[in-house]
Design an enzyme around this catalytic site. Structure first.
Site, PDB file in Angstrom:
ATOM      1  CG  ASP A   1      61.301  22.629  31.760  1.00 44.62           C
ATOM      2  OD1 ASP A   1      60.611  21.636  31.453  1.00 44.62           O
ATOM      3  OD2 ASP A   1      61.188  23.733  31.185  1.00 44.62           O
TER       4      ASP A   1
ATOM      5  CG  ASP B   1      57.039  19.131  31.024  1.00 39.07           C
ATOM      6  OD1 ASP B   1      56.210  19.657  31.789  1.00 39.07           O
ATOM      7  OD2 ASP B   1      57.316  19.594  29.901  1.00 39.07           O
ATOM      8  CD  GLU B   2      57.032  23.660  34.131  1.00 40.41           C
ATOM      9  OE1 GLU B   2      57.719  24.532  34.698  1.00 40.41           O
ATOM     10  OE2 GLU B   2      56.360  23.874  33.112  1.00 40.41           O
TER      11      GLU B   2
END
Length: 363
Positions: free
Chosen positions: A17, A115-116
């Site tokens: 993350d 983003d993850e």
């Protein structure tokens, strides 16, 4: 009598993350934003009160700003905040670069958002904690961004781990501590628990994972329907979902990064030759050919340039020839001085090799 079947799960799962991703990118690209409360979203003063917060840096979060909050409410919570309009094209490009790093660690990863992502690294012989450290180092050294990583044997625990120590942390939840970790977890931190379910848990007197584990599966179904089954297994540190590999290989390439920026054109040439040699070997081993040659260059300000050449027929798989093509492109991009942190050479538009490529020198 055992209340559930305890299965041996020997998978190695990472959840990666990026920390306040959009905000972190803007702070990286504009150092003046690093020490101020930063909100990525539309400034309500400039957009007639409209707008929603995409994310905020940790300074703004300490003032109560969070994702999905209305911009007006965010400005009230943090009057001194600087608003920056999100640049999703830039964020997507950086996310793609991060995914390229993931691909060097495993062929099985599942992006969840820009983003993850989840990575199944079971097949990698290195310890998962070691892989987490190497991955974080790669992302930092190549992109100057930090991330938090959860390490465990299933997706839910890996996700809980990445949230447990933010920003820029690693949490390992091994089988011998998983039950204790979940037992101590506040109920609001369980996956899927929202505002309404929190209210119901308060009415039931359920505050932690240990309290949740004391409830039977039937009780949880009565109060939460099918979500009760998920809660039942979460309380027992068990999750059966697999990392879904949606990645389709459409390119074959290699990159080289430099700890310190290089300024020597001969070093560029040597690097392109090494990259071309590795790419050719990889293409030949996979019996592939490619019609598009892509060159990537990143400077010491983290600005990335890409150029490509596409042919109607596949490129000749000759390392010297490919290195010269890459060098010609580089010389056009940087005719004078330069400071380079990364070079990349990649084939796209790849297809199975229908014939044996030969070098002119083999004739």
């Amino acid at each position: 009598m055992a209340e559930f079947l305890e299965a041996l799960d020997e998978r190695k799962i990472l959840h990666v993350d990026l920390d306040a991703f959009y905000a972190q990118v803007e702070m990286r690209d504009n150092p003046a934003l690093r020490d101020v409360p930063l909100i990525i979203g539309s400034d309500p003063d400039l957009h007639h009160g409209h707008g929603v917060v995409a994310t905020a840096n940790y300074i703004a979060r300490q003032a109560g700003v969070h994702s999905a909050m209305g911009s007006i409410e965010a400005k009230r919570a943090c009057p001194d905040a600087v608003f920056v309009t999100p640049d999703f094209e830039k964020y997507r490009a950086i996310s793609s670069q991060i995914h390229e790093i993931f691909a060097d660690f495993t062929t099985k990863y599942e992006p969840v958002a820009l983003d993850e992502a989840y990575l199944d690294v079971t097949a990698n012989p290195l310890a998962p904690a070691t892989l987490a450290a190497k991955l974080r180092h790669r992302i930092w050294s190549e992109l100057h961004l930090t991330c938090s990583v959860g390490v465990s044997y299933n997706k839910v625990l890996a996700k809980l781990g990445s949230e447990h120590h933010k920003p820029n942390g690693v949490t390992v939840i091994s089988p011998d501590v998983a039950m204790d970790f979940v037992a101590a977890l506040p109920i609001k931190e369980f996956r899927g628990v929202g505002k309404k379910s929190q209210e119901k848990f308060e009415q039931l007197g359920i505050k932690t994972g240990a309290d949740l584990r004391a409830m039977s599966q039937d009780e949880l179904r009565v109060h939460f329907g099918s979500f009760g089954d998920q809660l039942y297994w979460q309380a027992r540190a068990t999750h059966f979902g697999q990392v879904k590999d949606h990645r389709v290989r459409q390119s074959v390439g290699k990159e080289g990064t430099f700890e310190f920026a290089i300024h020597d054109r001969s070093q560029v040439a040597v690097t392109f030759k090494n990259l071309a040699t590795k790419v050719v070997a990889n293409m030949e081993a996979k019996h592939l050919v490619g019609r598009t040659l892509n060159i990537k260059v990143r400077d010491d300000q983290y600005k990335t340039l890409t150029r490509s050449i596409t042919q109607t027929e596949p490129f000749l798989l000759d390392a010297d020839f490919l290195a010269r093509q890459a060098q010609n492109i580089f010389d056009e991009l940087y005719p004078d001085t330069f400071a380079i942190r990364l070079l990349g050479l990649t084939f796209s538009n790849v297809s199975p090799q229908a014939f044996q490529s030969i070098s002119l020198f083999d004739l």
